[in-house]
Design a protein around this motif. Structure first.
Motif, PDB file in Angstrom:
ATOM      1  N   GLU A 150      -6.263  12.691   9.336  1.00 15.71           N
ATOM      2  CA  GLU A 150      -5.445  12.212  10.171  1.00 15.71           C
ATOM      3  C   GLU A 150      -3.968  12.097   9.547  1.00 15.71           C
ATOM      4  O   GLU A 150      -2.930  12.791   9.714  1.00 15.71           O
ATOM      5  N   VAL A 151      -3.864  11.454   8.237  1.00  8.25           N
ATOM      6  CA  VAL A 151      -2.652  11.376   7.423  1.00  8.25           C
ATOM      7  C   VAL A 151      -2.038  12.636   7.129  1.00  8.25           C
ATOM      8  O   VAL A 151      -1.181  12.837   7.158  1.00  8.25           O
ATOM      9  N   LEU A 152      -3.114  13.711   6.686  1.00  7.39           N
ATOM     10  CA  LEU A 152      -2.663  14.701   5.947  1.00  7.39           C
ATOM     11  C   LEU A 152      -2.620  15.951   7.037  1.00  7.39           C
ATOM     12  O   LEU A 152      -2.221  17.049   6.799  1.00  7.39           O
ATOM     13  N   ASP A 153      -2.823  15.511   8.422  1.00  7.67           N
ATOM     14  CA  ASP A 153      -2.656  16.675   9.563  1.00  7.67           C
ATOM     15  C   ASP A 153      -3.897  17.603   9.083  1.00  7.67           C
ATOM     16  O   ASP A 153      -3.389  18.756   9.362  1.00  7.67           O
ATOM     17  N   LEU A 154      -4.976  17.464   9.053  1.00  8.58           N
ATOM     18  CA  LEU A 154      -5.939  18.264   8.643  1.00  8.58           C
ATOM     19  C   LEU A 154      -7.084  17.976   9.664  1.00  8.58           C
ATOM     20  O   LEU A 154      -7.418  16.865  10.076  1.00  8.58           O
ATOM     21  N   TYR A 177      -9.768   7.684  -2.925  1.00  9.04           N
ATOM     22  CA  TYR A 177     -10.280   7.077  -4.139  1.00  9.04           C
ATOM     23  C   TYR A 177      -9.359   5.815  -4.362  1.00  9.04           C
ATOM     24  O   TYR A 177     -10.039   4.736  -4.559  1.00  9.04           O
ATOM     25  N   TYR A 178      -8.190   6.104  -4.276  1.00  9.32           N
ATOM     26  CA  TYR A 178      -7.372   4.661  -4.705  1.00  9.32           C
ATOM     27  C   TYR A 178      -6.922   3.765  -3.641  1.00  9.32           C
ATOM     28  O   TYR A 178      -7.109   2.581  -3.667  1.00  9.32           O
ATOM     29  N   GLU A 179      -6.880   4.472  -2.514  1.00 12.38           N
ATOM     30  CA  GLU A 179      -6.621   3.520  -1.137  1.00 12.38           C
ATOM     31  C   GLU A 179      -7.812   3.263  -0.288  1.00 12.38           C
ATOM     32  O   GLU A 179      -7.938   2.495   0.485  1.00 12.38           O
ATOM     33  N   GLY A 180      -9.126   4.182  -0.707  1.00 11.96           N
ATOM     34  CA  GLY A 180     -10.122   3.618   0.023  1.00 11.96           C
ATOM     35  C   GLY A 180     -10.445   4.200   1.331  1.00 11.96           C
ATOM     36  O   GLY A 180     -11.287   3.789   2.056  1.00 11.96           O
ATOM     37  N   PHE A 181      -9.420   5.317   1.646  1.00 13.65           N
ATOM     38  CA  PHE A 181      -9.591   5.914   3.122  1.00 13.65           C
ATOM     39  C   PHE A 181     -10.654   6.757   3.516  1.00 13.65           C
ATOM     40  O   PHE A 181     -11.118   7.231   2.288  1.00 13.65           O
ATOM     41  N   SER A 182     -11.173   6.512   4.588  1.00 13.48           N
ATOM     42  CA  SER A 182     -12.286   7.429   5.018  1.00 13.48           C
ATOM     43  C   SER A 182     -11.954   8.914   4.965  1.00 13.48           C
ATOM     44  O   SER A 182     -10.531   9.190   4.925  1.00 13.48           O
ATOM     45  N   ASN A 183     -12.523   9.772   4.917  1.00 14.28           N
ATOM     46  CA  ASN A 183     -12.200  11.318   4.937  1.00 14.28           C
ATOM     47  C   ASN A 183     -11.649  11.474   6.461  1.00 14.28           C
ATOM     48  O   ASN A 183     -10.401  12.142   6.379  1.00 14.28           O
ATOM     49  N   ALA A 232       0.972  -1.171   0.123  1.00  8.70           N
ATOM     50  CA  ALA A 232      -0.225   0.009  -0.118  1.00  8.70           C
ATOM     51  C   ALA A 232       0.973   1.230   0.022  1.00  8.70           C
ATOM     52  O   ALA A 232       0.558   2.287  -0.829  1.00  8.70           O
ATOM     53  N   LEU A 233       1.989   1.118   0.836  1.00  5.05           N
ATOM     54  CA  LEU A 233       2.813   2.482   0.967  1.00  5.05           C
ATOM     55  C   LEU A 233       3.497   2.604  -0.395  1.00  5.05           C
ATOM     56  O   LEU A 233       3.600   3.797  -0.983  1.00  5.05           O
ATOM     57  N   TYR A 234       3.919   1.577  -1.103  1.00  2.00           N
ATOM     58  CA  TYR A 234       4.586   1.624  -2.343  1.00  2.00           C
ATOM     59  C   TYR A 234       3.629   2.370  -3.508  1.00  2.00           C
ATOM     60  O   TYR A 234       3.761   3.193  -4.173  1.00  2.00           O
ATOM     61  N   ARG A 235       2.294   1.666  -3.157  1.00  2.00           N
ATOM     62  CA  ARG A 235       1.291   2.359  -4.258  1.00  2.00           C
ATOM     63  C   ARG A 235       1.293   3.898  -4.284  1.00  2.00           C
ATOM     64  O   ARG A 235       0.959   4.566  -5.264  1.00  2.00           O
ATOM     65  N   VAL A 236       1.020   4.139  -2.899  1.00  2.00           N
ATOM     66  CA  VAL A 236       0.870   5.624  -2.627  1.00  2.00           C
ATOM     67  C   VAL A 236       1.950   6.438  -3.244  1.00  2.00           C
ATOM     68  O   VAL A 236       1.685   7.277  -3.685  1.00  2.00           O
ATOM     69  N   ALA A 237       3.174   5.971  -2.693  1.00  2.00           N
ATOM     70  CA  ALA A 237       4.422   6.785  -3.232  1.00  2.00           C
ATOM     71  C   ALA A 237       4.446   6.776  -4.765  1.00  2.00           C
ATOM     72  O   ALA A 237       4.917   8.067  -5.223  1.00  2.00           O
ATOM     73  N   GLY A 246      -5.127   7.156  17.294  1.00  2.00           N
ATOM     74  CA  GLY A 246      -5.744   7.310  16.244  1.00  2.00           C
ATOM     75  C   GLY A 246      -5.985   6.493  15.368  1.00  2.00           C
ATOM     76  O   GLY A 246      -6.717   5.550  15.707  1.00  2.00           O
ATOM     77  N   ALA A 247      -5.510   6.615  14.023  1.00  2.00           N
ATOM     78  CA  ALA A 247      -5.622   5.659  12.953  1.00  2.00           C
ATOM     79  C   ALA A 247      -4.622   4.552  13.192  1.00  2.00           C
ATOM     80  O   ALA A 247      -4.386   3.629  12.184  1.00  2.00           O
ATOM     81  N   GLY A 248      -3.693   4.574  14.330  1.00  2.00           N
ATOM     82  CA  GLY A 248      -2.881   3.429  14.565  1.00  2.00           C
ATOM     83  C   GLY A 248      -1.829   3.504  13.514  1.00  2.00           C
ATOM     84  O   GLY A 248      -1.360   4.375  13.168  1.00  2.00           O
ATOM     85  N   LEU A 249      -1.102   2.409  13.506  1.00  3.86           N
ATOM     86  CA  LEU A 249       0.066   2.200  12.475  1.00  3.86           C
ATOM     87  C   LEU A 249      -0.069   2.603  10.957  1.00  3.86           C
ATOM     88  O   LEU A 249       0.589   3.395  10.374  1.00  3.86           O
ATOM     89  N   VAL A 250      -1.218   2.319  10.563  1.00  2.00           N
ATOM     90  CA  VAL A 250      -1.755   2.408   9.206  1.00  2.00           C
ATOM     91  C   VAL A 250      -1.794   4.002   8.936  1.00  2.00           C
ATOM     92  O   VAL A 250      -1.091   4.567   7.999  1.00  2.00           O
TER      93      VAL A 250
END
Length: 245
Positions: A207-211, A196-202, A87-92, A124-128
């Motif tokens: 949390e990932v983007l610190d918003l 959209y690609y990774e299916g994360f909730s808003n 998943a991390l490789y896909r995102v990068a 929060g969202a844990g290790l993911v």
């Protein structure tokens, strides 16, 4: 400081992204970095992992594995790398559009995981969430550090193999969607990649983007609007974006 070496093969899970970008291929990953080898590794004590069978080891949750990594378990670390690296490789890859850069980011992310494991606490969202936040920040840093110079792509050699019209159209749409994604500002691209690609909730993407959630919803709205304009300029419908997820 002692070198820690890991090498293994993994195949991205889920629906493979555009093959032309090399994301869906089977990858050989080798991680080598310098860090403190904690006392339990030196004595060969993998405590929890030594007491359970391999199937149960794979079933351990991230928090349990991180407790083992915190005391130096390379085996627990390897499980986490194999579990989360696709998943991390896909995102990068979608953020940077460069296979070598994406692999470097993935490696850097797990280097930081090893180094920070003794201080890591689930929240929060844990290790993911933590891993994706680190990956995104590394991608942002690389985009700011390097100016990409584009050149005209060499034309693909002619392929005499007959292809169905639908396959040709799908390939063309995939290329157009990828090009439009590349043209987005990095924060817009990040929002679409996560949601959209990774299916994360808003909430998780925020949390990932610190918003905060309102800022995330606003970012996603603007990203969708600009993406729609880029796709329309390429004569691609928005349905083609969903088809690539």
């Amino acid at each position: 400081m002692v070198p820690v070496n890991l090498a293994f093969t993994w195949e991205p899970a889920g629906k493979a992204p555009q093959p032309a970008r090399g994301i869906g291929a089977r990858r050989q990953v080798a991680l080598t970095f310098y860090g403190d080898v904690r006392s339990e590794v030196a004595t060969g004590d993998d405590s929890l992992l030594d007491t359970i069978d391999p199937i149960q080891r794979e079933a351990l949750d991230d928090a349990a594995l991180m407790r083992e990594v915190a005391v130096g378990s390379v085996e627990a670390f390897s499980i986490l790398v194999e579990r989360h690296s696709p998943a991390l490789y896909r995102v990068a890859m979608r953020m940077l559009s460069d296979a070598a850069e994406a692999e470097d980011v993935t490696q850097d992310c797990f280097t930081r995981l090893w180094q920070n494991a003794p201080r890591w606490q689930p929240s929060g969202a844990g290790l993911v969430g933590w891993l994706h936040r680190v990956t995104m920040n590394l991608c942002f840093d690389r985009k700011r550090r390097f100016r990409v110079v584009t050149v005209d792509e060499l034309p693909d050699p002619a392929d005499d193999t007959p292809l169905a019209d639908r396959r040709i159209e799908a390939d063309q749409a995939a290329q157009a969607v990828g090009a439009a994604l590349d043209d987005l500002p990095e924060r817009y691209r990040a929002a679409l990649v996560l949601c959209y690609y990774e299916g994360f909730s808003n909430a998780l993407a925020a949390e990932v983007l610190d918003l905060n959630i309102k800022a995330m919803e606003s970012l996603l709205f603007r990203a969708r609007r600009q993406m729609r304009g880029l796709l329309e300029a390429r004569d691609v419908s928005c349905a083609d974006l969903e088809a690539q997820v």
